[in-house]
Write a protein that holds these residues in place. Structure first.
Motif, PDB file in Angstrom:
ATOM      1  N   LEU A 120    -112.449  25.769 -40.405  1.00 54.36           N
ATOM      2  CA  LEU A 120    -113.034  24.951 -41.468  1.00 54.36           C
ATOM      3  C   LEU A 120    -114.367  24.330 -41.085  1.00 54.36           C
ATOM      4  N   GLY A 121    -114.540  24.036 -39.792  1.00 56.62           N
ATOM      5  CA  GLY A 121    -115.754  23.355 -39.363  1.00 56.62           C
ATOM      6  C   GLY A 121    -115.715  21.862 -39.590  1.00 56.62           C
ATOM      7  N   ALA A 122    -114.501  21.305 -39.721  1.00 54.32           N
ATOM      8  CA  ALA A 122    -114.341  19.860 -39.924  1.00 54.32           C
ATOM      9  C   ALA A 122    -113.008  19.434 -39.320  1.00 54.32           C
ATOM     10  N   PRO A 123    -112.884  18.176 -38.880  1.00 54.47           N
ATOM     11  CA  PRO A 123    -111.633  17.713 -38.267  1.00 54.47           C
ATOM     12  C   PRO A 123    -110.450  17.719 -39.228  1.00 54.47           C
ATOM     13  N   LEU A 124    -109.266  17.955 -38.674  1.00 57.23           N
ATOM     14  CA  LEU A 124    -108.003  17.884 -39.413  1.00 57.23           C
ATOM     15  C   LEU A 124    -107.132  16.798 -38.811  1.00 57.23           C
ATOM     16  N   LEU A 125    -106.756  15.818 -39.605  1.00 57.18           N
ATOM     17  CA  LEU A 125    -105.779  14.822 -39.188  1.00 57.18           C
ATOM     18  C   LEU A 125    -104.404  15.362 -39.540  1.00 57.18           C
ATOM     19  N   PHE A 126    -103.611  15.707 -38.516  1.00 58.70           N
ATOM     20  CA  PHE A 126    -102.236  16.150 -38.742  1.00 58.70           C
ATOM     21  C   PHE A 126    -101.356  14.909 -38.815  1.00 58.70           C
ATOM     22  N   ILE A 127    -100.774  14.667 -39.980  1.00 55.08           N
ATOM     23  CA  ILE A 127     -99.897  13.511 -40.173  1.00 55.08           C
ATOM     24  C   ILE A 127     -98.478  14.033 -40.364  1.00 55.08           C
ATOM     25  N   ASN A 128     -97.600  13.716 -39.431  1.00 57.47           N
ATOM     26  CA  ASN A 128     -96.229  14.196 -39.519  1.00 57.47           C
ATOM     27  C   ASN A 128     -95.499  13.540 -40.683  1.00 57.47           C
ATOM     28  N   GLY A 129     -94.439  14.185 -41.149  1.00 56.02           N
ATOM     29  CA  GLY A 129     -93.661  13.664 -42.266  1.00 56.02           C
ATOM     30  C   GLY A 129     -92.292  13.192 -41.812  1.00 56.02           C
ATOM     31  N   ALA A 130     -91.290  13.405 -42.655  1.00 54.50           N
ATOM     32  CA  ALA A 130     -89.920  12.999 -42.345  1.00 54.50           C
ATOM     33  C   ALA A 130     -89.274  14.086 -41.496  1.00 54.50           C
ATOM     34  N   ALA A 131     -89.592  14.073 -40.211  1.00 53.61           N
ATOM     35  CA  ALA A 131     -89.195  15.150 -39.304  1.00 53.61           C
ATOM     36  C   ALA A 131     -87.961  14.810 -38.487  1.00 53.61           C
ATOM     37  N   GLY A 132     -87.242  13.753 -38.841  1.00 52.64           N
ATOM     38  CA  GLY A 132     -86.105  13.329 -38.038  1.00 52.64           C
ATOM     39  C   GLY A 132     -85.074  14.412 -37.806  1.00 52.64           C
ATOM     40  N   ASN A 133     -84.873  15.287 -38.818  1.00 53.23           N
ATOM     41  CA  ASN A 133     -83.902  16.375 -38.666  1.00 53.23           C
ATOM     42  C   ASN A 133     -84.553  17.747 -38.809  1.00 53.23           C
ATOM     43  N   LEU A 134     -85.865  17.823 -38.577  1.00 51.93           N
ATOM     44  CA  LEU A 134     -86.584  19.081 -38.741  1.00 51.93           C
ATOM     45  C   LEU A 134     -87.284  19.483 -37.439  1.00 51.93           C
ATOM     46  N   ALA A 135     -86.985  20.682 -36.974  1.00 51.78           N
ATOM     47  CA  ALA A 135     -87.577  21.226 -35.754  1.00 51.78           C
ATOM     48  C   ALA A 135     -88.521  22.370 -36.109  1.00 51.78           C
ATOM     49  N   PRO A 136     -89.428  22.719 -35.203  1.00 49.91           N
ATOM     50  CA  PRO A 136     -90.183  23.957 -35.388  1.00 49.91           C
ATOM     51  C   PRO A 136     -89.237  25.150 -35.258  1.00 49.91           C
ATOM     52  N   ILE A 137     -89.573  26.262 -35.928  1.00 51.64           N
ATOM     53  CA  ILE A 137     -88.650  27.411 -35.896  1.00 51.64           C
ATOM     54  C   ILE A 137     -88.525  28.002 -34.498  1.00 51.64           C
ATOM     55  N   TYR A 138     -89.519  27.813 -33.648  1.00 43.89           N
ATOM     56  CA  TYR A 138     -89.379  28.075 -32.215  1.00 43.89           C
ATOM     57  C   TYR A 138     -89.330  26.711 -31.541  1.00 43.89           C
ATOM     58  N   SER A 139     -88.231  26.404 -30.893  1.00 43.49           N
ATOM     59  CA  SER A 139     -88.076  25.031 -30.397  1.00 43.49           C
ATOM     60  C   SER A 139     -87.492  25.007 -28.996  1.00 43.49           C
ATOM     61  N   VAL A 140     -87.940  24.024 -28.204  1.00 41.06           N
ATOM     62  CA  VAL A 140     -87.516  23.709 -26.838  1.00 41.06           C
ATOM     63  C   VAL A 140     -87.537  24.919 -25.906  1.00 41.06           C
ATOM     64  N   TYR A 141     -88.721  25.509 -25.782  1.00 36.41           N
ATOM     65  CA  TYR A 141     -88.956  26.589 -24.831  1.00 36.41           C
ATOM     66  C   TYR A 141     -89.658  26.020 -23.591  1.00 36.41           C
ATOM     67  N   PRO A 142     -89.524  26.698 -22.435  1.00 42.24           N
ATOM     68  CA  PRO A 142     -90.062  26.128 -21.190  1.00 42.24           C
ATOM     69  C   PRO A 142     -91.572  26.179 -21.056  1.00 42.24           C
ATOM     70  N   SER A 143     -92.243  26.980 -21.908  1.00 43.28           N
ATOM     71  CA  SER A 143     -93.687  27.111 -21.777  1.00 43.28           C
ATOM     72  C   SER A 143     -94.295  27.445 -23.140  1.00 43.28           C
ATOM     73  N   PRO A 144     -95.613  27.252 -23.294  1.00 41.84           N
ATOM     74  CA  PRO A 144     -96.271  27.625 -24.554  1.00 41.84           C
ATOM     75  C   PRO A 144     -96.082  29.110 -24.882  1.00 41.84           C
ATOM     76  N   GLN A 145     -96.118  29.953 -23.874  1.00 38.80           N
ATOM     77  CA  GLN A 145     -95.979  31.386 -24.101  1.00 38.80           C
ATOM     78  C   GLN A 145     -94.565  31.735 -24.550  1.00 38.80           C
ATOM     79  N   ALA A 146     -93.576  31.166 -23.888  1.00 38.19           N
ATOM     80  CA  ALA A 146     -92.181  31.447 -24.261  1.00 38.19           C
ATOM     81  C   ALA A 146     -91.875  30.948 -25.664  1.00 38.19           C
ATOM     82  N   GLY A 147     -92.468  29.819 -26.039  1.00 36.84           N
ATOM     83  CA  GLY A 147     -92.237  29.244 -27.360  1.00 36.84           C
ATOM     84  C   GLY A 147     -93.128  29.801 -28.453  1.00 36.84           C
ATOM     85  N   LYS A 148     -93.942  30.808 -28.117  1.00 35.48           N
ATOM     86  CA  LYS A 148     -94.825  31.435 -29.115  1.00 35.48           C
ATOM     87  C   LYS A 148     -95.662  30.372 -29.838  1.00 35.48           C
TER      88      LYS A 148
END
Length: 442
Positions: free
Chosen positions: A261-289
């Motif tokens: 975009l060429g401009a900053p993005l403020l990532f504001i999380n939502g109601a994530a108390g029971n929501l995980a990423p579809i790849y979750s708790v991997y030992p490294s960035p590569q393993a977690g895709k």
């Protein structure tokens, strides 16, 4: 009062005539305070530590290096009458007492009222601790057998205050647009066994919120100034085995969108108390895709941005707050730094005093925020019952006062229940208070 030029010496008359053109803009602004129009600015500040740091999220552990940098991203909006500061910081969370400390400095140094200062956290579990632990020390005392790094905390505070001051000095005429997007980058993480007990895992049939709420700020010429993207996802692609500092999925998505975009993005999380990423708790960035979230979520943010075809400079900002009181668990202790967030009734019932903030933008946008790890069913219901067509929940706002679950989910137990100070009454207390407030504004 009329001023007669005849009574003024010739030299004074000339000075007055020269001054009149300079006075008219000031007089016009005094009569019409919104005459300057809507203005905005954005600043991105690097807060990546130079030394190894204790990381927050999971068990106590110290970083060994940096995978990607972490930042404050700061937006200031000014409608000519109200100046509002929104911050997204690439850390897990802070105690509300840490927010109060910074808010007090901001009020003293720059005159910004706390109701107009929102400090939200992306909730990455691969970033340093900032400030005292606050409420987590009650639930996870064994984790906090060390002192937090005051030097790093002071740096984070100083860069935040300096960044806000810089943004105020960079305000330019701006336009604002709003829209929705959709991403399937998250999944309900409350897995349930045949006995009905909940465990951290994956529950593809569980409640979820996959909406992306988007605010876009443009300059007068239509070029992008900043995006504010609201999406519910835990910053837990990487597990406690990872010792590299990172913004996790929110940070990777923000950097990717900014490059496109060429401009900053403020990532504001939502109601994530029971929501995980579809790849979750991997030992490294590569393993977690981790890089795939650029497509899973980043591209969806960019698509949502393209769908915003109308912006306006006719903006009115209204910020407010209220305290929602709800009982806390019997016999649950409390920390001294959070004494303003609890009280005891005459009947001896201990209450949590939960600060909720609101920002109304014109007649169609309502944003509410709270220092909570909120279950998505609650924010979904509030959005559905809100009279505002664009209703966003900005999570992890101004601190952390625990998980807040629905009464139904509390019956299933699980990790989130053990780190919640609330009773089953809390979801209804919060929902009714927020909905009543929003409905009263229409």
């Amino acid at each position: 009062m009329l001023l007669s030029l005849k009574k003024i010496p010739a030299s004074g008359t000339r000075l007055l005539l020269l001054a009149i053109p300079l006075l008219f803009p000031l007089l016009s602004w005094a009569i019409h305070p919104n005459a300057a129009g809507f203005r905005a600015a954005v600043v991105k500040v690097d807060i990546t530590p130079e030394k190894h740091q204790m990381l927050l999220g999971y068990g106590a552990r110290k970083s060994t290096g940096v995978y990607d940098k972490i930042y404050h991203r700061i937006v200031v909006m000014d409608d000519g009458k109200t100046q509002f500061v929104l911050v997204s910081t690439d850390i897990c969370l802070v105690s509300p007492s840490e927010y109060d400390k910074v808010a007090a400095k901001l009020k003293k140094q720059l005159g910004i009222d706390p109701v107009n200062f929102w400090w939200n956290f992306t909730h990455t579990h691969s970033a340093p601790e900032v400030g005292p632990p606050g409420l987590p020390a009650i639930f996870l005392g064994d984790r906090y057998q060390h002192q937090f790094d005051t030097e790093y905390t002071e740096m984070v505070e100083r860069k935040l205050l300096d960044g806000i001051q810089e943004a105020r000095q960079k305000l330019v005429p701006a336009r604002l647009g709003v829209g929705w997007g959709l991403s399937q980058a998250n999944i309900n993480r409350r897995a349930k066994d045949v006995d009905g007990k909940a465990y951290l895992g994956m529950n593809p049939d569980g409640p979820v919120d996959r909406r992306i709420g988007l605010l876009r700020l443009d300059r007068e010429d239509g070029s992008p100034l900043a995006l504010v993207s609201n999406y519910a996802i835990h910053g837990t692609v990487m597990s406690g085995s990872n010792l590299l500092i990172s913004g996790d999925a929110p940070g990777v998505v923000a950097e990717y969108v900014e490059q496109k975009l060429g401009a900053p993005l403020l990532f504001i999380n939502g109601a994530a108390g029971n929501l995980a990423p579809i790849y979750s708790v991997y030992p490294s960035p590569q393993a977690g895709k981790l890089s795939q979230f650029r497509v899973l979520l980043g591209d969806k943010v960019l698509e949502a941005n393209k769908s915003i075809t109308a912006t306006t400079s006719d903006i009115t900002l209204k910020a407010a707050g209220l305290i929602v009181e709800t009982p806390r668990k019997p016999e649950l202790g409390w920390t001294d730094d959070l004494k303003n967030y609890t009280r005891t009734t005459k009947a001896g019932v201990n209450l949590v005093r939960l600060p909720v903030r609101f920002l109304q933008i014109n007649d169609d946008i309502a944003i509410w925020s709270a220092p909570l790890e909120l279950f998505c069913e609650i924010s979904n219901e509030i959005r559905d019952r809100s009279p505002f067509p664009y209703t966003f929940y900005f999570g992890y706002g101004n601190g952390w006062l625990g998980y807040l679950l629905t009464a139904e989910e509390m019956t299933h137990g699980g990790y989130e229940v053990t780190v919640s100070p609330y009773t089953p009454a809390a979801a209804k207390d919060l929902t009714d208070s927020v909905v009543n407030y929003l409905q009263g504004k229409k």
